[in-house]
Design an enzyme around this catalytic site. Structure first.
Site, short mmCIF file in Angstrom:
data_model
loop_
_atom_site.label_atom_id
_atom_site.label_comp_id
_atom_site.label_asym_id
_atom_site.label_seq_id
_atom_site.Cartn_x
_atom_site.Cartn_y
_atom_site.Cartn_z
N ASP A 13 5.87 -1.01 7.27
CA ASP A 13 7.24 -0.48 7.40
C ASP A 13 8.21 -1.52 7.96
O ASP A 13 9.21 -1.17 8.56
CB ASP A 13 7.27 0.78 8.29
N LYS A 16 9.52 -4.82 3.75
CA LYS A 16 9.06 -5.73 2.69
C LYS A 16 9.80 -5.47 1.39
O LYS A 16 10.05 -6.40 0.61
CB LYS A 16 7.55 -5.56 2.48
N GLY A 40 5.36 3.21 1.36
CA GLY A 40 6.53 3.12 0.51
C GLY A 40 7.48 2.02 0.93
O GLY A 40 7.41 1.49 2.03
N HIS A 41 8.35 1.66 0.00
CA HIS A 41 9.42 0.70 0.26
C HIS A 41 10.74 1.39 -0.01
O HIS A 41 10.89 2.11 -1.00
CB HIS A 41 9.33 -0.52 -0.67
N GLN A 223 1.21 -2.12 2.92
CA GLN A 223 0.76 -2.05 4.32
C GLN A 223 1.05 -3.38 5.03
O GLN A 223 2.08 -3.97 4.79
CB GLN A 223 -0.72 -1.66 4.42
#
Length: 427
Positions: A13, A16, A40-41, A223
C-alpha cells in the site's frame, strides 16, 4: 535496454500504482509478476480514479502493453470483471497479455482460504480469503491448474479430479463443508476459455524479445518486501515472492537484464492484517494519519494500521532488493505535525539493533528508537520542485534518505498523477 522493477519497500500500500503509472507513458511493457487480486493499486488521472486489483497499472497507459506474468495467480471472474469495468469507462484493454503458465484460482481454493482462516481463530494470518495462498500451495504441491490447462479439457478434468480427491476430503471431513463436483469446477473454468484465448501467450518469450529490441520493460510487484514469503515477517506474509528476485522468476526475465530497482516507500508506515509492527501508533497521531491518508485497503476495504517512518525497514528493503532509487509517497499527509519522528533503530531487551533483528521474536518485541524532526504546516500539495517544499519538509526527506540506504529520487505530495516532485529522473 534493461528491465526495471518497482518494489514495495514496506508492508504494501505504498503507492506502487502511482509510480508505475508515472513511468507507464515512457515504457513499452508493464508486467505484474506476483500475487493475485489480494492487493490493489489506486491510480488517479485527472478527475478519474481507478482501483485496480489484478491488472497491471500499465493497462491505463495507451502506448503500453500490460502483461500478467507466470508468477501471478489469476481469478478469472475478477479478471473479466475488471476488464469490463475499464472498457465501460473507455479504457482500451485489448493489448493485455497473460502467461500460459500463470496459475488459476479455482473456487474450491477460495472456499478453503476462508474456512481455514476462521478455523485458526486467534492464530489467523490476516489473509484476504481470495484463494491466493491455497493456489500457491497447489503450485508447489504440483496439483495446480494453469491457464494453458483450460485449452485441453481432458487435461483440465484430470487435474481437477486430482485436486478434489484431496481438497474435497478436507472441505467435508475437516471443515464440514460441501465439496464441489468435478463437473462444476470444470464448467466454471471452461466458461472463460473463448474470451481468454486471444490474450494468452508465452510472455517470457514476448518480454525477452522486447528487451532485445531495446524496448523498456517495467516489472510491477504486488504486495511488498516485508510481505515476501522468504524475506518478510513470516508467517504474516503473502504466498509469493514480492522482491526484485521474484520479478525475475515471476516474469521469465533473467537477472542480468534487471538494471534498476525502484523501491516505493511511504513517508510513514502502514500495514494490513496481523503481524508485528514496531512503529505502530495507537493514539491520535495514528488516527490522524489514517484519516488524512485515507488508509483503507483498495481491495479489502480493511483499515490499515499506521505508524511512523521506519528507516530500519527501509535499509532492509534496500539491501534485499538492491534498490537503486526510492519513491517517497504521501509526504503531504505529514503536514500539520509539530514534530515528525523517524525510527532510526530498535531496542530489544536493552540491546540496540540498527538492522532488522535476525529472529521473529526479537522483531515482535522491538521498541523503536526515534529521532525527532521539526514539522511543517504549509500546504505542499501544489509543490512541483524540491526547492518549493518548506525547509522542514526538505530536511525530513533528506534525513530519511541518509538513513534508508538509497537515494530518494521522487517525492509524492498528493494522490493525483501530477502531484509529484522529481529530484532525479528514473528513466
Amino acid at each position: 535496454m534493461p528491465a526495471i522493477a518497482i518494489i514495495g519497500a514496506q508492508w504494501g500500500d505504498e503507492g506502487k500504482g502511482k509510480a508505475t503509472d508515472l513511468l507507464g507513458s515512457r515504457v513499452d511493457y508493464v508486467v505484474k509478476f506476483n500475487g493475485g487480486n489480494n492487493a490493489g493499486h489506486t491510480v488517479v488521472i485527472g478527475d478519474e480514479k481507478y482501483a485496480l486489483h489484478l491488472l497491471p497499472s500499465g493497462i491505463l497507459s495507451p502506448n503500453c502493453t500490460p502483461v500478467i506474468g507466470n508468477g501471478v495467480v489469476v481469478d478469472l471472474d475478477v479478471l473479466f470483471e475488471e476488464l469490463d469495468g475499464l472498457t465501460a469507462r473507455g479504457v482500451d484493454v485489448s493489448k493485455l497479455r497473460i502467461s500460459a503458465s500463470a496459475h488459476v484460482i479455482p473456487s474450491y481454493n477460495r472456499a478453503l482460504d476462508k474456512v481455514t482462516e476462521r478455523f485458526l481463530g486467534s492464530r489467523r494470518l490476516g489473509t484476504t480469503g481470495r484463494g491466493i495462498g491455497p493456489t500457491y500451495a497447489d503450485k508447489m504441491n504440483r496439483i495446480g491448474i494453469r491457464i494453458q490447462d483450460l485449452f485441453d479439457e481432458s487435461i483440465l478434468r484430470k487435474k481437477v479430479e486430482g485436486a478434489l480427491d484431496l481438497k474435497g476430503q478436507i472441505l467435508t471431513k475437516v471443515y464440514n463443508r460441501r465439496a464441489p463436483e468435478v463437473d462444476e469446477i470444470v464448467g466454471e473454468l471452461l466458461a472463460h476459455v473463448d474470451r481468454l484465448r486471444p490474450m494468452v501467450c508465452d510472455t517470457g518469450l514476448l518480454l525477452n524479445q522486447a528487451l532485445v529490441r531495446d524496448e523498456i520493460v517495467l516489472l510491477e510487484g504486488g504486495q511488498a518486501t516485508l510481505l515476501d514469503v522468504d524475506h518478510g515477517t513470516y508467517p504474516f506474509v503473502t504466498s509469493s515472492s514480492a522482491t526484485s528476485a521474484g520479478a525475475c522468476t515471476g516474469s521469465g526475465i533473467p537477472p542480468n537484464r534487471l538494471d534498476q530497482v525502484i523501491g516505493i516507500i511511504k513517508a510513514y508506515t502502514t500495514r494490513v492484517g496481523e503481524g508485528p509492527f514496531p512503529t505502530e501508533l495507537f493514539d491520535d497521531a495514528g488516527a490522524h494519519l489514517s484519516k488524512i491518508g485515507a488508509e483503507f485497503g483498495v481491495t479489502t476495504g480493511r483499515a490499515r494500521r499506521c505508524g511512523w517512518y521506519d528507516s530500519v525497514i527501509a535499509r532492509y528493503a534496500a539491501r534485499v532488493n538492491g534498490v537503486t532509487d526510492f519513491v517517497l509517497t504521501k509526504l503531504d499527509v505529514l503536514t500539520g505535525f509539530d514534530q515528525v519522528p523517524i525510527c532510526v533503530a530498535y531496542e530489544v531487551n536493552g540491546v540496540r539493533h540498527d538492522e532488522m533483528p535476525v529472529n521473529q521474536s526479537d522483531f515482535h518485541h522491538a521498541v523503536p528508537i526515534y529521532e525527532y524532526l521539526p514539522g511543517w504546516w504549509e500546504d505542499i500539495s501544489e509543490c512541483r520542485t524540491f526547492e518549493e517544499l518548506p525547509a522542514n519538509a526538505r530536511a525530513y526527506v533528506e534525513r530519511a534518505e541518509e538513513l534508508s540506504g538509497a537515494r530518494i529520487s521522487v517525492v509524492g505530495v498528493g494522490p493525483s498523477r501530477d502531484a509529484t516532485i522529481v529530484r532525479h529522473e528514473l528513466l
